[in-house]
Design an enzyme around this catalytic site. Structure first.
Site, short mmCIF file in Angstrom:
data_model
loop_
_atom_site.label_atom_id
_atom_site.label_comp_id
_atom_site.label_asym_id
_atom_site.label_seq_id
_atom_site.Cartn_x
_atom_site.Cartn_y
_atom_site.Cartn_z
N SER A 1 2.28 -9.59 -0.77
CA SER A 1 1.77 -8.22 -0.64
C SER A 1 1.92 -7.58 0.74
O SER A 1 1.78 -6.46 0.96
CB SER A 1 0.09 -8.19 -1.26
OG SER A 1 -0.61 -9.05 -0.39
N GLU B 1 -10.07 5.53 2.95
CA GLU B 1 -11.15 4.21 3.41
C GLU B 1 -9.94 3.25 3.86
O GLU B 1 -8.67 3.35 3.26
CB GLU B 1 -11.93 3.79 2.47
CG GLU B 1 -11.33 2.66 1.54
CD GLU B 1 -10.30 3.38 0.54
OE1 GLU B 1 -10.14 4.58 0.42
OE2 GLU B 1 -9.53 2.55 -0.23
N LYS C 1 0.94 -1.17 -0.01
CA LYS C 1 0.03 0.01 -0.20
C LYS C 1 0.91 1.28 -0.18
O LYS C 1 0.43 2.16 -0.57
CB LYS C 1 -0.96 0.14 1.05
CG LYS C 1 -2.02 -1.15 1.18
CD LYS C 1 -3.04 -1.13 0.09
CE LYS C 1 -3.99 -2.24 0.13
NZ LYS C 1 -4.85 -2.12 -0.76
C1 PLP Z 1 -1.55 -7.00 2.62
C2 PLP Z 1 -2.71 -6.73 1.76
N1 PLP Z 1 -2.61 -7.42 0.44
C3 PLP Z 1 -3.71 -7.09 -0.56
C4 PLP Z 1 -4.68 -6.36 -0.05
C5 PLP Z 1 -5.86 -6.13 -1.20
O1 PLP Z 1 -5.88 -4.99 -1.80
P1 PLP Z 1 -5.41 -4.82 -3.38
O2 PLP Z 1 -6.32 -5.76 -4.03
O3 PLP Z 1 -5.88 -3.70 -3.70
O4 PLP Z 1 -4.01 -5.38 -3.51
C6 PLP Z 1 -4.82 -5.76 1.05
C7 PLP Z 1 -5.68 -4.61 1.56
O5 PLP Z 1 -6.03 -4.16 2.41
C8 PLP Z 1 -3.61 -5.94 2.03
O6 PLP Z 1 -3.57 -5.20 3.34
#
Ligand code: PLP
Length: 399
Positions: free
Chosen positions: A380, A110, A88
């Protein structure tokens, strides 16, 4: 993929906004189209990504996991090591810089899992911007450590008690607040959704992930991967990984897979699989796939991971799905928990529950792939925020 000048990817996307927000959206569109190609802005962004956030993140060969599964070589893109604990931050630094250039003094956002809220609060502290976060009260309860981090960083956290009290409702409240405050406030949207230009702008800020993977995999393997895998909430970490590989001639055979939350099962009402189970509709300023009942009312999404329980998906993903270019699969809570434990025990890496959905794809499929296949999974985020959820879920399963 390029959208048209009105922000459409095929029939998806667009700007479905109240008249009152048009000036705010136009202002962002204009500022971003100028700064996107501005060398000074890009240099400043790169500076913060490198020296403040810690890019580039490693591309790590997960040897233990690969050998245990017995098939493809699995690489992990370590966004969990980015400052803030998730991908993020790539987007929050980008948009906070944009907000500064537009002369805004306040940012709002948000958040679901709290990672975007933490990323926004960090950027607010860094750039001296007043910060307010909207978060469903159910998410506040299950993501306490992140709520405390946001507050420590100086942000005001507003509990949202309307609707189902989760991410969708937090977006509604943030948009409502923005309608009355946009003169001095930038809405720092956290994923590749919302009205144009948010889906393309957030994708561009997250594309640093895929750009680095391209370079790193060439250095380590001398060729591009066969599989790219990422979890999908709104879809920003997935777009960030996929986008730099899309549209390249020698990447046309890469198997790209987005993993949605199957929650308690796709045959139940408790999941977050907007592509598998959703229909076309309009919400939060865009046309895309959404979970809806027969009357078109938006249904509640559910996942054990707060970041994946959004009942829609970004418009570029909807388009890539219709084209058949990206495969969209899903993982249940149980599969995600299993993947969480597996990565923790085999590699000593505690993944976020969101990312565990992508790891689950490897657990289900890597063993059936050739040993020289290369799979890159976007890790992620890190799992510290999820410890309570995981411990409670494991206790429940054992009793
Ligand atoms: C660690 C992590 N991975 C993935 C996501 C999913 O978001 P996005 O699909 O935008 O990558 C989030 C959302 O809060 C997250 O905190």
């Amino acid at each position: 993929m390029k959208c048209d000048k009105n922000g459409y990817f095929g029939e998806f996307g667009g700007q479905y906004i109240p008249e009152v927000l048009k000036p705010a959206i136009d202002e962002i569109k204009e500022a971003y189209s100028e700064l996107k190609n501005d060398e000074d802005f890009q240099n400043e962004l790169s500076y913060y990504l490198k020296h403040y956030a810690g890019r580039e993140t490693p591309l790590y060969y997960a040897k233990n996991l690969s050998e245990k599964l017995g098939g493809a070589k699995i690489y992990l893109k370590r966004e969990d090591l980015l400052h803030g604990g998730a991908h993020k931050t790539n987007n929050t630094i980008g948009q906070a810089l944009l907000a500064k250039k537009m002369g805004k003094t306040r940012i709002i956002a948000e958040t679901g899992a709290g990672q975007h809220g933490v990323g926004t609060s960090m950027a607010g502290a860094l750039f001296g911007l007043e910060t307010e976060i909207f978060m469903g009260s159910i998410d506040i309860a299950r993501q306490q450590p992140n709520v405390e981090r946001m507050k420590l960083l100086g942000a005001k956290v507003n509990p949202v008690n309307t609707g189902s009290k989760v991410l969708k409702d937090a977006v509604n409240e943030a948009m409502r607040n923005w309608t009355a405050t946009f003169e001095n406030t930038h809405y720092l949207l956290g994923t590749v959704m919302g009205p144009h230009p948010f889906p393309t702008m957030v994708r561009d800020f997250q594309s640093v992930i895929g750009k680095e993977v391209k370079k790193q995999i060439m250095e380590q393997e001398g060729r591009f991967p066969d599989h790219l895998v990422a979890c999908i909430g709104g879809g920003s970490n997935a777009m960030g990984l996929f986008y730099p590989f899309l549209g390249e001639k020698d990447c046309s055979k890469i198997n790209m897979v987005g993993i949605e939350a199957a929650g308690k099962g796709l045959d139940t009402q408790e999941h977050g699989a907007s592509i598998s189970k959703g229909r076309k509709g309009i919400l939060h300023g865009m046309l895309s796939y959404f979970l809806q009942d027969e009357d078109g009312q938006i249904e509640e999404a559910y996942s054990i991971s707060a970041g994946l329980d959004y009942p829609g998906i970004g418009p570029e993903h909807a388009y890539l799905h219709n084209l058949g270019r990206v495969e969209y699969d899903s993982a249940t809570d149980k599969q995600a928990l299993n993947a969480f434990m597996e990565l923790t025990r085999t590699e000593g890496i505690i993944p976020a529950l969101e990312s565990s959905h992508a790891i689950s794809y490897a657990i289900e499929n890597a063993g059936n792939m050739a040993k020289d296949d290369i799979m890159v999974i976007n890790l992620s985020g890190r799992g510290d925020k999820d410890l309570n959820t995981v411990i409670n879920a494991v206790n429940k399963m054992e009793n």
